[in-house]
Design a protein around this motif. Structure first.
Motif, PDB file in Angstrom:
ATOM      1  N   PHE A 252       0.834  -1.207   0.000  1.00 29.27           N
ATOM      2  CA  PHE A 252       0.000   0.000   0.000  1.00 29.27           C
ATOM      3  C   PHE A 252       0.869   1.257   0.000  1.00 29.27           C
ATOM      4  O   PHE A 252       0.614   2.194  -0.759  1.00 29.27           O
ATOM      5  CB  PHE A 252      -0.953  -0.006   1.202  1.00 29.27           C
ATOM      6  CG  PHE A 252      -1.856   1.191   1.241  1.00 29.27           C
ATOM      7  CD1 PHE A 252      -2.942   1.276   0.387  1.00 29.27           C
ATOM      8  CD2 PHE A 252      -1.620   2.234   2.126  1.00 29.27           C
ATOM      9  CE1 PHE A 252      -3.777   2.379   0.411  1.00 29.27           C
ATOM     10  CE2 PHE A 252      -2.443   3.341   2.161  1.00 29.27           C
ATOM     11  CZ  PHE A 252      -3.530   3.416   1.292  1.00 29.27           C
ATOM     12  N   VAL A 253       1.882   1.269   0.848  1.00 28.19           N
ATOM     13  CA  VAL A 253       2.788   2.425   0.918  1.00 28.19           C
ATOM     14  C   VAL A 253       3.476   2.630  -0.430  1.00 28.19           C
ATOM     15  O   VAL A 253       3.549   3.756  -0.937  1.00 28.19           O
ATOM     16  CB  VAL A 253       3.821   2.255   2.058  1.00 28.19           C
ATOM     17  CG1 VAL A 253       4.904   3.309   1.973  1.00 28.19           C
ATOM     18  CG2 VAL A 253       3.122   2.328   3.416  1.00 28.19           C
ATOM     19  N   LEU A 254       3.974   1.559  -1.018  1.00 25.68           N
ATOM     20  CA  LEU A 254       4.643   1.670  -2.319  1.00 25.68           C
ATOM     21  C   LEU A 254       3.677   2.107  -3.417  1.00 25.68           C
ATOM     22  O   LEU A 254       4.042   2.887  -4.299  1.00 25.68           O
ATOM     23  CB  LEU A 254       5.302   0.344  -2.697  1.00 25.68           C
ATOM     24  CG  LEU A 254       6.531  -0.037  -1.876  1.00 25.68           C
ATOM     25  CD1 LEU A 254       7.023  -1.425  -2.272  1.00 25.68           C
ATOM     26  CD2 LEU A 254       7.639   0.985  -2.044  1.00 25.68           C
TER      27      LEU A 254
ATOM     28  N   GLY B  75       3.128   8.309  -0.269  1.00 23.71           N
ATOM     29  CA  GLY B  75       2.171   9.344   0.111  1.00 23.71           C
ATOM     30  C   GLY B  75       1.407   8.968   1.367  1.00 23.71           C
ATOM     31  O   GLY B  75       1.012   9.837   2.148  1.00 23.71           O
ATOM     32  N   ALA B  76       1.208   7.673   1.586  1.00 24.36           N
ATOM     33  CA  ALA B  76       0.503   7.213   2.783  1.00 24.36           C
ATOM     34  C   ALA B  76       1.261   7.617   4.038  1.00 24.36           C
ATOM     35  O   ALA B  76       0.646   7.951   5.062  1.00 24.36           O
ATOM     36  CB  ALA B  76       0.323   5.703   2.740  1.00 24.36           C
TER      37      ALA B  76
ATOM     38  N   VAL C  26       9.956   4.219   5.617  1.00 24.61           N
ATOM     39  CA  VAL C  26      10.510   3.914   4.296  1.00 24.61           C
ATOM     40  C   VAL C  26      11.508   2.761   4.350  1.00 24.61           C
ATOM     41  O   VAL C  26      11.844   2.187   3.322  1.00 24.61           O
ATOM     42  CB  VAL C  26      11.181   5.160   3.663  1.00 24.61           C
ATOM     43  CG1 VAL C  26      10.164   6.258   3.449  1.00 24.61           C
ATOM     44  CG2 VAL C  26      12.328   5.657   4.512  1.00 24.61           C
ATOM     45  N   ILE C  27      11.958   2.398   5.551  1.00 23.69           N
ATOM     46  CA  ILE C  27      12.893   1.287   5.714  1.00 23.69           C
ATOM     47  C   ILE C  27      12.054   0.020   5.908  1.00 23.69           C
ATOM     48  O   ILE C  27      11.316  -0.090   6.887  1.00 23.69           O
ATOM     49  CB  ILE C  27      13.818   1.515   6.928  1.00 23.69           C
ATOM     50  CG1 ILE C  27      14.533   2.854   6.814  1.00 23.69           C
ATOM     51  CG2 ILE C  27      14.807   0.369   7.058  1.00 23.69           C
ATOM     52  CD1 ILE C  27      15.252   3.288   8.078  1.00 23.69           C
ATOM     53  N   PRO C  28      12.141  -0.937   4.988  1.00 24.47           N
ATOM     54  CA  PRO C  28      11.213  -2.078   4.964  1.00 24.47           C
ATOM     55  C   PRO C  28      10.902  -2.759   6.296  1.00 24.47           C
ATOM     56  O   PRO C  28       9.792  -2.656   6.789  1.00 24.47           O
ATOM     57  CB  PRO C  28      11.856  -3.037   3.973  1.00 24.47           C
ATOM     58  CG  PRO C  28      12.597  -2.149   3.047  1.00 24.47           C
ATOM     59  CD  PRO C  28      13.101  -1.015   3.894  1.00 24.47           C
ATOM     60  N   VAL C  29      11.798  -3.447   6.923  1.00 28.47           N
ATOM     61  CA  VAL C  29      11.476  -4.210   8.137  1.00 28.47           C
ATOM     62  C   VAL C  29      11.336  -3.289   9.349  1.00 28.47           C
ATOM     63  O   VAL C  29      10.442  -3.474  10.181  1.00 28.47           O
ATOM     64  CB  VAL C  29      12.547  -5.298   8.386  1.00 28.47           C
ATOM     65  CG1 VAL C  29      12.277  -6.039   9.682  1.00 28.47           C
ATOM     66  CG2 VAL C  29      12.584  -6.276   7.226  1.00 28.47           C
ATOM     67  N   VAL C  30      12.172  -2.287   9.426  1.00 27.00           N
ATOM     68  CA  VAL C  30      12.100  -1.322  10.536  1.00 27.00           C
ATOM     69  C   VAL C  30      10.756  -0.601  10.503  1.00 27.00           C
ATOM     70  O   VAL C  30      10.101  -0.435  11.541  1.00 27.00           O
ATOM     71  CB  VAL C  30      13.270  -0.318  10.468  1.00 27.00           C
ATOM     72  CG1 VAL C  30      13.129   0.754  11.527  1.00 27.00           C
ATOM     73  CG2 VAL C  30      14.600  -1.026  10.581  1.00 27.00           C
TER      74      VAL C  30
END
Length: 96
Positions: A27-29, A34-35, A71-75
């Motif tokens: 969803f974020v991507l 923008g989310a 924006v950092i995938p797992v974090v």
């Protein structure tokens, strides 16, 4: 139910959605991050409302931080889950 509590439920639920593995990230991507900007604004509004109501502001502050590190995938996923828990617990135990 107070506006502060309602906003904590809304932002907490949104953070929980964004914390779902793969679904939240997709969803974020799909929104080109923008989310995360929308969530930052929602947390800022919730912070202002909570401050005026003399309520807890910790979840909103953490949510604003989460919007940046999201924006950092797992974090980001981990932070979304932690923020959701804090906001939802705060909304549930909120007495006003």
């Amino acid at each position: 139910m107070s506006l502060s509590r309602i906003m904590k439920f809304i932002t907490g639920g949104s953070e929980a959605f964004l914390g779902i593995p793969f679904v939240g990230g997709a969803f974020v991507l799909s929104t080109s991050w923008g989310a995360l900007f929308v969530m930052f604004i929602a947390h800022l509004v919730t912070l202002i409302i909570a401050r005026k109501a003399n309520g807890s502001m910790a979840g909103s502050i953490l949510g604003m931080i989460t919007s940046f590190v999201g924006v950092i995938p797992v974090v980001g996923m981990t932070m979304h889950i932690i923020t959701a828990i804090i906001l939802l617990v705060d909304a549930i135990i909120h007495k006003q």
